[in-house]
Each structure stands twice: as C-alpha cells, then as structure tokens.
Motif scaffolding. Sequence first.
Motif, PDB file in Angstrom:
ATOM      1  N   ASP A 106       0.815  -1.209   0.000  1.00  0.00           N
ATOM      2  CA  ASP A 106       0.000   0.000   0.000  1.00  0.00           C
ATOM      3  C   ASP A 106       0.854   1.267   0.000  1.00  0.00           C
ATOM      4  N   ASP A 107       2.191   1.111  -0.010  1.00  0.00           N
ATOM      5  CA  ASP A 107       3.139   2.232   0.050  1.00  0.00           C
ATOM      6  C   ASP A 107       3.019   3.028   1.351  1.00  0.00           C
ATOM      7  N   THR A 108       2.583   2.353   2.416  1.00  0.00           N
ATOM      8  CA  THR A 108       2.507   3.009   3.712  1.00  0.00           C
ATOM      9  C   THR A 108       3.836   2.906   4.450  1.00  0.00           C
ATOM     10  N   ILE A 109       4.535   1.786   4.278  1.00  0.00           N
ATOM     11  CA  ILE A 109       5.852   1.621   4.886  1.00  0.00           C
ATOM     12  C   ILE A 109       6.856   1.266   3.794  1.00  0.00           C
ATOM     13  N   SER A 110       8.126   1.558   4.049  1.00  0.00           N
ATOM     14  CA  SER A 110       9.186   1.289   3.076  1.00  0.00           C
ATOM     15  C   SER A 110       9.671  -0.155   3.190  1.00  0.00           C
ATOM     16  N   SER A 111      10.471  -0.571   2.230  1.00  0.00           N
ATOM     17  CA  SER A 111      11.013  -1.925   2.247  1.00  0.00           C
ATOM     18  C   SER A 111      11.940  -2.129   3.448  1.00  0.00           C
TER      19      SER A 111
END
Length: 262
Positions: A106-111
């Motif tokens: 969801d692009d809420t947290i980074s890898s």
Amino acid sequence: MEQSKQIQENEEHQNVVQQPQTHLIQLDVEEPNEPPVKRPTPKTFGDLTIIFIFETIGTGLFAYGIVASNGSDILIAAYLYAAIFLTCKFTGGHVNPAVSFSFYCDDTISSWTLRIYWTAQLLGAVGGAWIAYLILGVVTSPSIKSTNIEWMLADLCGEAFGTFMFVLFIHIQVHEQTRQTNNDIAGIAWIALALFFSRQLSSHSGGCLNPAMGVGLELFEAFWLNDTTKLANFWVFLFAPLFGAYMASIFYNSIYLPLLKK
C-alpha cells in the motif's frame, strides 16, 4: 498591380482572423492533473528501534496466547486484542508479517521498515513460544495433517482466503476514508473480531493466517524437539498468508475504495 495589392490585403486579413482562433484554442487546452505519488513516511533510527522493540513484545505476547489458548478462537482473538492494544501507539499493532506486507504493498511503509517489522515479528514469535514452554511446559505449532495434494491445496486456499478477509477488514478500519469507528478500543475490537471470523474460513489448516506464528512456532518446536520434519510444510503458512495480504491490498485500493467514491 491593383490585383496583387488586393491579394496581399486578403492574405493579411486572413492572418488577422486566424490569430484569435489559434489563441482561443490554446486557452481551451487544460493540462492533466496527475495525482501525487504516495511515498512512505521516512523513519528515523529511533522510530525503527521503537518499532522493533514493541513489535517483538507484541508478537511474543500473541505467540504465547496462541500456545496457551489450546486452539480456542475466542482466546486467540482476545490475545490479539491485547497485543494490538499494547503496540498500536508505537508500531500500528501489526504483530503479523502479512499485515506489514499489505501496508508495504500500500506504500505506507518502506522496504527497509518492512524488514524491521519482519525481523521483530519472527523473533517475537520464537520468544513467545519459549516463554510459553517455560511457563506452561507446552511446545506446539501449526501443522499440516496430510501431504495429499487435495489436502494441501485446501490448506493453501484456506490460509490465503482467511488472510485476505482479515487484512481487508484491517484496511477498512485503519484508513481514514473507510474507518468504521474513531474509538481506538472499538477499532481494536473490530480487528480482533475480524480474526475470529477469518479463522472460520481456514479451519482446515487451523487458521494460522500469520507467517510469524507459522514459521516461528515451527522453528522453536523443531529446534526444541530436534525434529526438522516439523519444518517440512512451513511454506504453506508463509506464502499463502502473504499472497492473501497482497490481494487484500490490491482489492481495497483498486476496487473497494473507488466504488465508495462514486
């Protein structure tokens, strides 16, 4: 001469007439408004440290609860409630690699943040299993009852579908556009209830729906009993929930949310 002069005047008149038309056309052109690209919020070293500590504790509590519950859906939901209540202000209360993966999709947290979550969750699951053994004297983990192809397929589908429903409920509750309640206590209860019902969809596999529990508890049991056969089918509890979480994120953002905006 007069004819040439008349032709020149006609051409100049045409140019005067055409210029406003060209100007009007240019005014009618609108540049497309592209939505801003969503970027994960940057995390400082201090933020990541807090996430690691609290995710480890929260996942450990949940792992202990799974062992102590003896398979009771109500007790497992209650321990999830307690784990989220303890950690939600600091980490969002994931305590599940599939949930963290869905927020990464969801692009809420980074890898990089996702790696911190996963490391803490696996460590917490193993630690929770160890504490459960010290207190209760019990060693247990999710297991596949048969390696028959039909049975394995049922386990895979159950884990994926159960996780899909569970994570979809979470997205509906935590996102501002679809949140059912702004009360934290009620919101956590909503998520715990979602786990209770989602486990009914995956009873064939025991309703793990959590790669940290599937892998962490099996790792501890295999190590403690010196029996590596316990790890033979851990991939079911790893990949099926991650796939279900990925599909839940896609469904929420591509279908559920756009339908509500119509």
